[in-house]
Design an enzyme around this catalytic site. Structure first.
Site, mmCIF file in Angstrom:
data_model
loop_
_atom_site.group_PDB
_atom_site.id
_atom_site.type_symbol
_atom_site.label_atom_id
_atom_site.label_comp_id
_atom_site.label_asym_id
_atom_site.label_seq_id
_atom_site.Cartn_x
_atom_site.Cartn_y
_atom_site.Cartn_z
ATOM 1 C CD GLU A 54 4.332 -5.842 2.303
ATOM 2 O OE1 GLU A 54 4.210 -4.616 2.445
ATOM 3 O OE2 GLU A 54 3.348 -6.591 2.058
ATOM 4 C CB CYS A 72 0.656 -8.835 2.840
ATOM 5 S SG CYS A 72 -0.663 -8.268 3.925
ATOM 6 C CG ASN A 118 -9.540 -16.656 -0.929
ATOM 7 O OD1 ASN A 118 -10.702 -16.806 -0.587
ATOM 8 N ND2 ASN A 118 -8.817 -17.605 -1.492
#
Length: 162
Positions: free
Chosen positions: A76, A74, A66
């Site tokens: 994950e 992230c 962004n």
């Protein structure tokens, strides 16, 4: 006199993706596919993650950047939060992560960042069962950690909040 504490982690390194068990090869392939769809117009660094649940369902995520740093997320954590939201009562068996520059091959295995390790640890503590962590670059060696805690040995969990 201070007491010394020694922390050790044992990781396994696989020279190729094909050296992994078939189910983990499939999981890493899903992470690689997710990496290719990452939204990374600022860093040009794509990350894909894939989580396999106890029912063998696979949930994927990729990094979402962004312009208003640090509003992105992230890969994950995108995958973890999606799995937690959609399947809150299912345990995770493993997570696979593939990361690297978008237009460049990266053979160096890239582990999850500290914030992601802490977020993943929350789910491992919650389920009371280790979550295997597999990570790689865009190609090359794949590293296996037997648990999230092995990558974050002094993790912070809810026991400190009571």
């Amino acid at each position: 006199m201070a007491k010394k504490i020694i922390l050790e982690t044992q990781l396994e390194v696989f020279e190729t993706l094909s050296a992994l068990p078939e189910a983990i090869q499939n999981l890493m392939n899903k992470a690689q596919q997710a990496r290719k769809n990452a939204y990374a117009p600022y860093s040009h660094f794509g990350v894909g993650a894939a989580i396999i649940l106890e029912n063998n369902k696979i949930v994927t995520g990729n990094n979402q950047e962004n312009a208003a740093f640090p509003s992105g997320l992230c890969a994950e954590r995108v995958a973890a939060f999606a799995a937690g939201a959609q399947f809150p009562n299912l345990s995770w068996k493993a997570i696979a992560i593939s990361a690297g520059a978008i237009n460049k091959d990266n053979t160096q295995p890239i582990p999850p960042c500290g914030a992601c390790r802490q977020s993943l640890a929350e789910y491992e503590v919650k389920q009371h069962v280790p979550i295997e962590v597999y990570f790689m670059g865009t190609s090359g060696n794949v590293v296996k950690a037997p648990s999230v805690q092995s990558l974050l040995p002094l993790l912070f969990d809810q026991s400190y909040l009571q």
